[in-house]
Enzyme design. Structure first.
Site, PDB file in Angstrom:
ATOM      1  N   SER A  16      36.425  31.496  46.843  1.00  0.00           N
ATOM      2  CA  SER A  16      35.105  30.890  47.029  1.00  0.00           C
ATOM      3  C   SER A  16      34.387  30.626  45.710  1.00  0.00           C
ATOM      4  O   SER A  16      33.368  29.943  45.690  1.00  0.00           O
ATOM      5  CB  SER A  16      34.235  31.804  47.896  1.00  0.00           C
ATOM      6  N   HIS A  53      41.900  35.505  34.905  1.00  0.00           N
ATOM      7  CA  HIS A  53      40.538  36.038  34.872  1.00  0.00           C
ATOM      8  C   HIS A  53      40.203  36.566  33.483  1.00  0.00           C
ATOM      9  O   HIS A  53      39.111  36.326  32.966  1.00  0.00           O
ATOM     10  CB  HIS A  53      40.366  37.149  35.909  1.00  0.00           C
ATOM     11  N   ARG A  57      37.265  35.192  30.893  1.00  0.00           N
ATOM     12  CA  ARG A  57      36.171  36.046  30.406  1.00  0.00           C
ATOM     13  C   ARG A  57      36.103  36.063  28.889  1.00  0.00           C
ATOM     14  O   ARG A  57      35.029  36.129  28.314  1.00  0.00           O
ATOM     15  CB  ARG A  57      36.347  37.486  30.924  1.00  0.00           C
TER      16      ARG A  57
END
Length: 171
Positions: A16, A53, A57
């Site tokens: 999402s 991920h 970051r």
């Protein structure tokens, strides 16, 4: 419980955009960026997802890997720390697979966040919006995740639902 805690819950379905949105929220906060990774990397797909991920970051985040004892790791953070816990769903999965009672651990985790002067953003999946699972274990997990999300939402100062990368503030 302390009145100085700052907890944001970010809910959403799979893919999402909730983790990206949560990372962006932490990036807006001043202070040391901390990432609590709860996932156990058991296959190549999970390793790739974790690497993506981490690359997204960047190097200014300090990673803390903790798949079970979130209370202990969250108790180590304090003033000046902006902490992303990603995610409550993987943490709950770990406890379920280890056949550990999640409720006392959830209460200890919530107490640790409330006692801390750090700011927390917690990511969790909303697993109740889809089809009812066809097996007992999946239905049990869905009920547990719903109960955990309700506890997290009650404890949080702010709650967002992210869908298609767009946040909707619920609390």
């Amino acid at each position: 419980m302390s009145e100085i805690s700052d907890i944001t819950l970010v809910l959403g379905h799979t893919a999402s955009g909730k983790s990206l949105w949560a990372e962006e929220e932490i990036a807006l906060m001043r202070g040391r960026k901390k990432y609590v990774a709860t996932s156990r990397l058991l296959d190549s797909e999970m390793h790739k997802k974790a690497a993506l991920h981490a690359a997204r970051r960047g190097d200014d985040w300090r990673v803390h890997e903790e798949s079970v004892d979130l209370a202990a790791v969250c108790a180590t953070f304090g003033t000046g720390d902006a902490v992303l816990v990603d995610c409550a769903t993987m943490w709950l999965t770990n406890l379920m697979m280890d056949d550990v009672d999640w409720e006392p651990r959830a209460e200890a985790w919530l107490a640790a966040m409330h006692a801390s002067t750090a700011r927390f953003v917690v990511v969790s999946n909303d697993v109740g919006g889809g089809v009812t699972p066809d097996n007992t274990m999946a239905r049990r997990f869905q009920r547990m995740q719903g109960a955990l999300n309700q506890r997290l939402a009650a404890a949080a100062d702010r709650v967002f639902l992210v869908t298609a990368g767009l946040p909707l503030r619920l609390k």
